[in-house]
Design an enzyme around this catalytic site. Sequence first.
Site, mmCIF file in Angstrom:
data_model
loop_
_atom_site.group_PDB
_atom_site.id
_atom_site.type_symbol
_atom_site.label_atom_id
_atom_site.label_comp_id
_atom_site.label_asym_id
_atom_site.label_seq_id
_atom_site.Cartn_x
_atom_site.Cartn_y
_atom_site.Cartn_z
ATOM 1 N N ILE A 143 -2.792 61.178 38.703
ATOM 2 C CA ILE A 143 -2.797 59.899 38.013
ATOM 3 C C ILE A 143 -1.398 59.698 37.442
ATOM 4 O O ILE A 143 -0.675 60.664 37.197
ATOM 5 C CB ILE A 143 -3.879 59.813 36.907
ATOM 6 N N ASP A 144 -1.011 58.455 37.276
ATOM 7 C CA ASP A 144 0.354 58.135 36.886
ATOM 8 C C ASP A 144 0.710 58.725 35.526
ATOM 9 O O ASP A 144 -0.162 58.972 34.689
ATOM 10 C CB ASP A 144 0.554 56.620 36.828
ATOM 11 N N LYS A 145 1.993 58.892 35.309
ATOM 12 C CA LYS A 145 2.494 59.437 34.044
ATOM 13 C C LYS A 145 1.928 58.677 32.850
ATOM 14 O O LYS A 145 1.473 59.279 31.878
ATOM 15 C CB LYS A 145 4.021 59.370 34.033
ATOM 16 N N ARG A 243 -3.312 49.362 39.558
ATOM 17 C CA ARG A 243 -2.227 48.570 38.988
ATOM 18 C C ARG A 243 -1.765 47.488 39.962
ATOM 19 O O ARG A 243 -1.513 46.341 39.564
ATOM 20 C CB ARG A 243 -1.066 49.493 38.609
#
Length: 307
Positions: A143-145, A243
């Site tokens: 999962i993204d930062k 997103r």
Amino acid sequence: MKVLCLKRIMEKKTILIDNGGVRVDVFLAEKLEFTRSRVKKLCDDGFVRVLGKVIKSNKILKTGEEIEITLPEVKNLDLTPEDIPIDIIYQDEDVAVINKPQGLTVHAGNGTNGSTLVNALLYHLDNLSGINGVIRPGIVHRIDKNTSGLLVVAKNDKAHLALAKQLENKTCSRVYYALLEGILKEDSGRISTFIGRNPKDRTKMAVVSSGRDAITDFNVVKRFENYTLCKFSLKTGRTHQIRVHAKYIGHPIVGDKEYGFKNQKFKLDGQLLHASELKFIHPSTDKIVSFSCPLPKYFEDILNKLK
């Protein structure tokens, strides 16, 4: 104490060209989710072949050909276990489920060499699978930062292969909550597009006809004045999928500095996107296991302001 990480493997892939007429660098950038510059370097270094012959990155592929890619081992890489606090909500001999905080990068890359989730895992866990090589031990999915929430980590190769197969076969369930800009009119629906590298900015993803299929289901949880709290269920796992899809439908995620509005009302460190539910078949017991975690405080604080 520095630990020379786990396994140094030379990974090889063979991909059948099912739709020719496309350049090697464009094709592999989409299939492997690499930048075209990385693909070009692989070609220049002799790691990409067709019919046993090294090819250039601008070669046009033909339908029915097989392209062979060798991903070279990473050399001279030391991973240091770091005492970074992480929320391990479950672990056994095969897996660990982590509630990742916003702001923590999952693994090294793109200029990030330390203080990642992997560094923390090396400190807190005794074992990690080595299938993903020296940079991403144990990492089955990311999962993204600046996205918070649940991800499962494999502690051995058998568990890693089992979990990766579930992701590929779409038998693993992942649910996210996000606060969207504007009022979403539909109560529920499905977003089905193709997602690939943004041709104008290769560091970002976009809805493009040459991309890979991307499917996201959504349900409205609550509408506020000018904002919508939504529940998203991933049916595929493309980079930045939720997103990109949120932007595509005209309601980007609040706090998203890459895909969202330039002018943000709230001072946030990242997007209000949280991986809240995770369900998969345990690799040893073959039983379905499910986990959940609440929204982080900064997310709840924004919702309370809107109320």
